[in-house]
Write an enzyme that holds these catalytic residues in place. Structure first.
Site, short mmCIF file in Angstrom:
data_model
loop_
_atom_site.label_atom_id
_atom_site.label_comp_id
_atom_site.label_asym_id
_atom_site.label_seq_id
_atom_site.Cartn_x
_atom_site.Cartn_y
_atom_site.Cartn_z
N ASP A 145 0.06 -1.47 -0.11
CA ASP A 145 0.17 -0.36 0.32
C ASP A 145 0.75 1.31 0.34
OD1 ASP A 145 -2.44 1.32 -0.03
OD2 ASP A 145 -2.66 -0.05 1.68
N ARG A 176 -2.38 -0.70 -8.73
CA ARG A 176 -3.34 -0.33 -8.75
C ARG A 176 -3.70 1.26 -9.32
NH1 ARG A 176 -7.15 -0.38 -3.95
NH2 ARG A 176 -7.32 1.23 -4.38
N ASP A 231 -9.60 3.67 -3.81
CA ASP A 231 -10.18 2.28 -3.41
C ASP A 231 -11.70 2.55 -3.86
OD1 ASP A 231 -8.40 2.44 -2.38
OD2 ASP A 231 -8.97 1.71 0.12
#
Lengths: 439, 439, 439, 439
Positions: C118, C174, C178
């Site tokens: 992350d 990613r 989110d």
């Protein structure tokens, strides 16, 4: 304040041009009006010598730089020179990146008083404020090291937000791409219409394009650091008289350096009258050293370029006077109005008193007077003139303190709390007023 | 929570101002309401001594800093001071860049409890998060090195996204350009209308401008780090009562530090009532420490500034209560409505129960009561008051646990699943409710 | 493909949850459908020991990590773990910045097969691709140094354009903030609507928001590196069946990792049918490993969220088949149409042949069948099933080669050059077809 | 000028393709028209040897590179090769990042004359001009170190603004994402529609997309550095004849390198006629080396892609002639007009004279003539041809000096001050004129 050759002559520079111009500026009273820098722009060099020092082009400057600069000094001017914070100047002459101290030392030894420092061919040393700051600071340090007082004028077109960091290393910084002599025609080569977030400043920017990038920067204009809106185009033929009046007035009002950018030797009476207006110059020279605030802006019917807006600008002066500009960049003349509430937006306490309104273009020098100055040369500036001011004899600051008639325009009446003030403003024009507290 | 002199006094700071203000805050019950920091902003110094330590201006602070700070402490306050992560402060006093440890040590030795750390004249050390982070971390480390607990409040106006990196080095960070005392008037000096991608935060930002930059940042408000929306303007005269209520309420709801920014000595009854509302402060102090979510936003008929919007905001509290704000920034009063589905957008499970709605401004202190406090001073806060709360005697956390009547507003009814909740919301106003589960 | 706990459980992780889920995935045939990673997200640790190694939370994971991972392996799964390239994880557990090698070594010693990495609390080490690249490369190097094969999945939300640099150091990245379980409701916490130039990815991004950021990135999806659109929400209750079908289908079509993000133990028949559709999974697993192209997009009448669009997407598969998606994100069901010219925009040579159209949702598992699987558990996948596929027994690649009936959907007719193909597409739905050359 | 295999063949490269193409270019007169570079794009290597030197793929290039390059040289061409400033090329062959000197030395030893240097897999070394500059300068230095003259062509798609820094290290730089063979169809994979502020150049950019990014860059095209608009698509089948004429003309007018991007062996008569037009090539090769200015642009009725615009472009040539382009990217043919005031926007002095207008496509080679060249091969270019020009025998510069009939198009009349010039311009077409002072 002064003169720079670029807008009118680009690379066609010479000793003769500079000396003639300086003489004309003396003769027309422009030096005494305050235009006391002669700035030589790009294209003056012819490479470096074996020791790495720049060489002045001996064809353009046959007697060499030091004698020329002495001559300029002798005429009562300071002398400015040009280089770029890159490996080449914009016209591809030798640049100063990596040669900062050598170049600063040379200029100091010549008697140079001012440096315009450009941004071309900078080897990619840009993209964050830090990269630009470090590059421009190198020259700042070099100039300081010379021990001479050299005004340092950044010309990096607003790249990397110099208004956010240049105050500690320089005296002024360009905040936009290069000006072109047009009032408001959009040009694909000047793609930025806002200051914010624009990474490609370009050139061929119109007067209105540059002006409307200023408001967010107003807090970053201060004593010792000016946001430079680029040199004046008055006299170069691309705009109408009212457009030139607007251009000159709004540059002055925003504390932009006033650098005449035309061929002074061929100045028309009308343009001499614009450059000479002491009531406007007095605003520019006010020690408040601040920029104007655009209090409001509205769209109006578009002109042939698809542009159309009116706006109202104010600036507080150091003696408590207030400058008000009603600007009409619309298709036709318009009756514009405002109130004390709008004018004193940032000064609630001042809304409730009466103000005496002075029109700062009311005493514009007549074409006849200007023509006489141009023809006769060296026409004396009388101490009680309402059209001209001799800043060599008395500073603008003292002139204002003394309510000198040349600096105050002409009173056109009072505005009281609750009243609306109206003015007919020409198409592509501006009306500028000094509001004095009425007692 | 506390007081900062800047919005009302700018550079007009003095020992007397601080001590008087502190005394008034005690007398008006504001200290006990939780406003327990006295923060001295820019302009307090007069350079550095030969050892490089900052010197307090001895005219403004004749007894010097340590005694002043002792006095402030003695009145039950913590003391905050100001500097800038640049070579100069914004008002061009000596800055702390390069002097971080010396300055931190000095402040620690004086007994300083809080530092507001600005961003002016930062030598171009910005443009990526890393450049700003490293610069601000230098002071963070210096403060930690002192061994004293000093609250560290960043003031870099949202530049380089502090909400993305400041949590590990500071306690709060400004997320926008400086506030001005206006509700929603656009101002060219505050060019950013969105948080995202804006590199020139400016100043003169309206309450609505700042508020609407918050929603994307809500996930980055957390225990130990607050997004600072700038100091409160309540009392400075630029907004209506309902606008000030909105300003105060929405700052509280977003966990922004609540710093009174007006002249406390001249506080009006209405403004004292606003600053004192314990039901609103309790939200601000809720240990959830989170920001509000703007669940929806619609355009409505524009007002005289061309602005017009309504929005609905919610915030979940640590005890499971829900705060609901219906905000009307439109031209006229409006009947606004919402449903549990909208309110519990992020909490599907909670939509199907009944909620008891408490109006958090219903028990606003009356002008009479406020006037009495202002005139009589030191009017005791009764334990069962519905209008005032003594946080010195009982924490807000305990007050909430005990359903203290001053913290709960007034119940106005239930909302059941499927029902629509309606409220008439004033022009430029907000209605704030605490929803408690009905059992 | 696999399962990750975050969307459904956030920090509520435990040994029991993981083991139960793994068992259910076996029992429901999901492991054999290809979902063979069990990924444990944030909140699993409880700090570092004196040697600087991470400690698993012994309450949540009483037997410790190595035995748990063995159990997971024994059930036929790979095991994934989570950390952040910052000093803290997003939930404020210990992060890996500065501990890359220690953490990688520990995970390798535990038998970890996959790392989700992350971006929270990264100390401002972002703002240029280089800053992010260097930070993420540190962990890439650490993982390689372990000598074990550990899949490396970047989760920096598209910050600093990982699609432009992550291919050489990781397996997926990613590309957006989110996901939240909503189809197309705009949310102020997810401010970016385009990939380009957006510096604040946020969270609470809808399915359509994420999907429409993909097209510019399609050339940067390739064998060995996937653009991760975030974990699946199918089953979490925020969307309709047709919306979940669209979500699942478009994630598959864009080669996004398919990670079940719901509580598998409570899966409904309808949602099991979606997760199980082998004809859609086969596209996801196609070794072309590419993303879809959005050939066109038009606005249609907006729905209650002010959104309304239809679009057509295609993707060429490795065997020469073409996938066609007709997507309706409009207010009502719509008859949509297209032509071979549009479908084969990038393949002019293929426009002039006839294609056999297979509807890939035609054989969707019935609710009855799905209910039986859920209730009876371990219902065998028959080799000739049209609704289920056992990828443990035969790879998708071989299945496609053999024209396995479960992978081909159902032929609904031919489309010839010059013809228009029409399909009725549900409101908030998609129709997906595999076009095979007709011979 | 030359030929590059990518647009037509991508990775399908071979010795045979290059030699055949070169022979055809000789035979069709294209080499003598000035197309004298044969450039081999990506996919030619097969890794590095133990000493770290690149190895040419021996299947594709059985005799090896040096003999091939000799053969190409023998046919009168220079030879160009490809690599990437990354660890991999875009097609994932070995890249040159970290191997700059080794690769430059090898190519120099082979006799390579030109390098196209791409931007893929650059390890995140981008995001500020400095990061890109430093990376590209490494190869520039390496090439200079070889002591051989190797043209250095940057292909970083306009990332980090190469037009602002590449002039001192290279000979040309791509300013946009990759071209696709389409006139104006928007494509989601080419998200930037403006040069400014776009960080994701993408690919699949249409002719009009690329063209309209050029105007802000025009001041950064200069002798020794060209803004590369990407290789020509003429002949690849995606556009109409008038669209190809526009594509070719506007690339030429903007001094973009003219690299044939099609299969020369299968060139149609119409396309040979386009590539051969000497009057257009003469503009491209004019030593002014500048880009065109888009003097105006207006929206017109949109076509089937929602696009519709007309624009007027000019470019001053070194001999004082002026090029005028009237461009119609609208739905239908349009009568377009302009005036000397518009044409000489930047040259007020030239507006008041009479100009002789030459249509530069009037003498386009007929299909019959082109067919004969294609069929007979090696058809001599006669010195007085109006359709072909032998630049091997006489430079374009000399041709212009001599008013060679092939370079001047055909005079269609005069335009006098105050007159309006009109031309009927085809849908998706352009009319190009050379204006010569009339004496």
């Amino acid at each position: 304040m002064g003169w720079n050759n670029w807008n009118a002559f680009q690379c066609e520079v010479s000793e003769e041009l500079l000396l003639q111009t300086a003489q004309y500026m003396v003769d027309f009273g422009l030096r005494d009006a305050g235009y006391n820098y002669i700035v030589l722009d790009d294209c003056w060099s012819s490479g470096r010598n074996d020791s790495g020092y720049l060489i002045a082009n001996s064809t353009k400057f046959p007697q060499g730089m030091p004698p020329l600069i002495s001559d300029i000094h002798a005429l009562g001017f300071k002398f400015g020179i040009y280089s770029s914070a890159g490996v080449l100047t914009c016209a591809r002459y030798a640049g100063s990146l990596g040669y900062e101290q050598k170049d600063a030392d040379l200029w100091a030894s010549w008697g140079v008083d001012y440096l315009k420092y450009d941004n071309c061919f900078n080897q990619g040393q840009s993209g964050t404020p830090k990269l630009s700051f470090d590059r421009y600071k190198a020259m700042s340090d070099a100039l300081l090291n010379t021990g001479k007082k050299i005004v340092y004028s950044l010309c990096n077109w607003g790249n990397d937000d110099p208004y956010d960091w240049a105050q500690t290393i320089s005296n002024s910084g360009r905040m936009s791409g290069d000006i072109i002599d047009t009032f408001n025609r959009p040009d694909a080569r000047c793609p930025c219409t806002e200051t914010i977030g624009c990474t490609w400043p370009g050139f061929h920017c119109s007067v209105m394009n540059i002006l409307n990038k200023m408001p967010p920067l107003s807090p970053r204009t201060m004593e010792g650091y000016f946001n430079d809106m680029d040199m004046l185009e008055v006299g170069n033929g691309g705009q109408s008289d009212s457009e030139y009046v607007l251009h000159f007035s709004m540059w002055a009002m925003n504390s932009s350096p006033l650098l005449i950018g035309t061929d002074v030797r061929k100045l028309s009476p009308a343009n001499l009258a614009i450059y000479s207006n002491p009531a406007i110059i007095a605003i520019n020279q006010d020690k408040s050293a601040s920029a104007a605030h655009r209090n409001w802006r509205y769209r109006v019917e578009p002109d042939e370029f698809g542009e159309g807006e009116i706006s109202m600008w104010t600036r507080r002066l150091s003696n408590g006077d207030m400058v008000l500009a009603l600007l009409n960049a619309g298709k036709t003349s318009l009756q514009m109005n405002t109130t004390l509430g709008e004018i004193f937006l940032d000064f609630p306490n001042l809304r409730n008193q009466t103000w005496d309104i002075h029109d700062l273009w009311a005493n514009r020098m007549s074409d006849d007077e200007a023509r006489r100055i141009i023809e006769e040369r060296n026409v004396a500036i009388l101490p009680n003139s309402t059209t001209r001011f001799n800043a060599t004899a008395m500073s603008y600051e003292d002139g204002i303190k003394n309510n000198h008639p040349a600096l105050m325009g002409s009173s056109i009446g009072l505005i009281e709390p609750g009243n609306t003030f109206e003015a007919l403003v020409e198409r592509h024009g501006v009306s500028i007023f000094r509001l004095k507290p009425f007692e």
